[in-house]
Design an enzyme around this catalytic site. Sequence first.
Site, PDB file in Angstrom:
ATOM      1  CB  ILE A 101      -1.043   0.074   1.314  1.00  0.00           C
ATOM      2  CG1 ILE A 101      -1.824   1.089   1.226  1.00  0.00           C
ATOM      3  CG2 ILE A 101       0.010   0.015   2.426  1.00  0.00           C
ATOM      4  CD1 ILE A 101      -3.055   1.204   2.187  1.00  0.00           C
ATOM      5  CB  CYS A 102       1.136   4.056   1.010  1.00  0.00           C
ATOM      6  SG  CYS A 102       1.598   5.816   1.174  1.00  0.00           S
ATOM      7  CB  ALA A 103       5.630   4.824  -0.987  1.00  0.00           C
ATOM      8  CE1 TYR A 122      -0.465   9.589  -0.286  1.00  0.00           C
ATOM      9  CE2 TYR A 122       1.186  10.625  -1.679  1.00  0.00           C
ATOM     10  CZ  TYR A 122       0.266  10.991  -0.758  1.00  0.00           C
ATOM     11  OH  TYR A 122      -0.035  12.102  -0.262  1.00  0.00           O
ATOM     12  N   GLY A 148      -2.575  -0.619  -2.763  1.00  0.00           N
ATOM     13  CA  GLY A 148      -3.635  -0.024  -2.381  1.00  0.00           C
ATOM     14  C   GLY A 148      -2.941   1.615  -2.430  1.00  0.00           C
TER      15      GLY A 148
END
Length: 183
Positions: A101-103, A122, A148
Site C-alpha cells: 500500500i501507498c509507496a 500513492y 492500495g
Amino acid sequence: MKKILIPLAKGFEEIEAVTNIDVLRRAGLDVLTAGIGSREIEGDHEIKIETDIEISDVNAEDFDAVVLPGGMPGAANLRDSNQLRNIIKKLNEDNKLCAAICAAPIVLEAAGILDGKNATSYPGFDKDMTSCNYQEDRVVIDGNLITGRGPGVAMEFAMTLVEYLLDKETKDELEKSMLVKNN
C-alpha cells in the site's frame, strides 16, 4: 492458520502498518512483524514499534503472504533490503499473496513481480512502477497481487486482504463488529 509477514523499516507509515497488523489478527490470521536492520523500528511520525523478529530470521517457506506498509523513507528502506526482495520473489513464485500500500508497491517493482500486472500506489510513485499497468483505483487486485493507494485506504485495503486470505463472510463479520459500515 495462515501466516502473514509484515516487514517494517525506518520511516514506515504507521496507519498502514498498525491497521493491517490489527485487522489481520482480528480475523484470526497469524501475523508476524519483521524489522529491517533492527527489531525496534521508528515510523515516519515517530511512533516506535518493536517487531517480533528481524528480517534475517524469516524463511519465506513459512509464510502465506507478505503485506508491505508504505510511508517514506520506509518503502525505500524496504525496497533496499535484498532479503525482503528475495522473500517477495519466492512468495510470488509460489503464487502466495504479495500486497503493498501507498509507496510500498515500489518494493514489488524492485522485486520484479509487477511486470504486466495491474497495480496502484500513492500518487506520484507510478513513475517508479514502469513495468505495471498503473491504475488509480483505491485498491487493485491482480491475481496474487493486491495494491492500495495510501493511508486513507488502509481499512479498505486490510478488509480486502481478509477477504482474499479467508472469505467474504469473515470480512463482512469483521466490518460489522468494527463498525466499518453503517449496516
